[in-house]
Design a protein around this motif. Structure first.
Motif, PDB file in Angstrom:
ATOM      1  N   TRP A 108       3.446  62.263  -1.272  1.00 19.13           N
ATOM      2  CA  TRP A 108       2.163  62.915  -1.529  1.00 19.13           C
ATOM      3  C   TRP A 108       1.210  61.995  -2.288  1.00 19.13           C
ATOM      4  O   TRP A 108      -0.008  62.131  -2.179  1.00 19.13           O
ATOM      5  N   PRO A 111      -1.587  58.481  -0.494  1.00 20.07           N
ATOM      6  CA  PRO A 111      -3.032  58.328  -0.236  1.00 20.07           C
ATOM      7  C   PRO A 111      -3.831  57.830  -1.432  1.00 20.07           C
ATOM      8  O   PRO A 111      -4.933  57.300  -1.251  1.00 20.07           O
ATOM      9  N   TRP A 123      -8.568  58.492   9.668  1.00 23.14           N
ATOM     10  CA  TRP A 123      -8.930  59.762  10.285  1.00 23.14           C
ATOM     11  C   TRP A 123      -9.861  59.568  11.474  1.00 23.14           C
ATOM     12  O   TRP A 123      -9.915  60.419  12.371  1.00 23.14           O
ATOM     13  N   TRP A 167      -6.968  64.984   2.152  1.00 22.48           N
ATOM     14  CA  TRP A 167      -5.794  64.110   2.268  1.00 22.48           C
ATOM     15  C   TRP A 167      -5.889  62.924   1.314  1.00 22.48           C
ATOM     16  O   TRP A 167      -4.888  62.516   0.720  1.00 22.48           O
TER      17      TRP A 167
END
Length: 293
Positions: A108, A111, A123, A167
């Motif tokens: 997690w 990023p 993205w 994100w």
């Protein structure tokens, strides 16, 4: 008398020592932030004939400026609550110490090490016309020729930017919340369980009140970062989804107008200050509660 004079001199040195220690930081802040801010204010209110409001009038007359204001506020309203909900939920999962929770935490937090522009490009590879999302939809037989980032599809552009921002920067909130949870004494939670407190009651009456200082820091940081969002949207949509910082960049580079760029930058600064002060007042702890901590 000599002893008194020596003690007086030592006392004076001790009084001056904190100021001497703070002085380098103060000089650094003045040179790095204070002077550029003053130059920007002067630039925003100066024209060929001296003091003027024409730069602000030109900024307000530009339709893209109000689009940028709307989009920036939309990002703040949508992204920040989602990030805090996700970060708090992930922190509770980590606190439950499930198997592999440390691995989840590192995944997690990945990023956080990725730059804004790199996150936008990641993205972009998903939402572009020939990206992974359309390829997956084509393989499933659902379709796949949708232009997610077209200027005609403002809702899907907003969705793409929101997902990329969530994100990219949720990990920052997660780390702050996890650090705060580790500082909460276990005895408080154990006492709540002894008195019959359920999971939601322990979260509401034990964890959240003790996390207020950490949530305050995280909220201020995220508000400032959300106001400064630019690279992710720029990589995904270009100027099709304008943001305030992006308009500052556009006025300064493409339109060669530093005065209007300074005016837009001052709007960003003003809104950031108002939002930060409001969040500090919103999550301010009572003095008695601070004294107990």
């Amino acid at each position: 008398m000599r002893n008194l004079s020596r003690s007086g001199a030592e006392g004076g040195r001790r009084l001056r020592l904190p100021y001497l220690l703070v002085l380098p930081s103060l000089v650094f802040m003045v040179l790095l932030l204070g002077w550029p801010t003053l130059v920007g204010i002067r630039e925003a209110f100066m024209g060929p004939d001296g003091f003027t409001f024409s730069n602000w009038q030109r900024m307000a007359a530009e339709p893209r400026f109000w689009e940028a204001v709307r989009n920036t506020l939309l990002l703040i309203v949508i992204v920040i609550p989602v990030q805090f909900a996700l970060a708090f939920g992930m922190a509770l999962l980590l606190q439950s110490r499930l198997r592999g929770s440390r691995l989840y935490f590192y995944l997690w937090a990945v990023p956080l090490a990725i730059s804004d522009l790199a996150a936008g490009l990641v993205w972009l590879s998903i939402f572009s016309d020939r990206g992974y999302l359309n390829s997956a939809l084509t393989d499933l037989g659902i379709g796949g020729g949708f232009s997610w980032l077209s200027y005609q599809n403002t809702s899907t552009m907003l969705l793409a930017v929101v997902l990329a921002e969530v994100w990219r920067s949720t990990s920052l909130v997660l780390i702050i919340v996890v650090a705060g949870m580790q500082m909460i004494p276990k005895e408080y939670d154990e006492a709540a369980q002894v008195f019959g407190g359920g999971a939601w009651q322990r979260v509401r009456h034990v964890i959240l009140p003790m996390l207020k200082p950490n949530l305050q820091v995280a909220l201020v940081l995220r508000l400032i970062m959300a106001m400064q969002s630019f690279a992710v949207a720029q990589a995904l949509t270009g100027r099709n989804f304008p943001l305030l910082v992006g308009e500052t960049y556009e006025w300064f580079t493409a339109l060669q107008n530093p005065a209007v760029a300074s005016a837009v930058a001052l709007v960003v600064l003003g809104v950031s200050l108002i939002a930060s002060i409001s969040s500090l007042r919103l999550l301010r702890q009572p003095e008695a509660e601070v004294g107990l901590r």
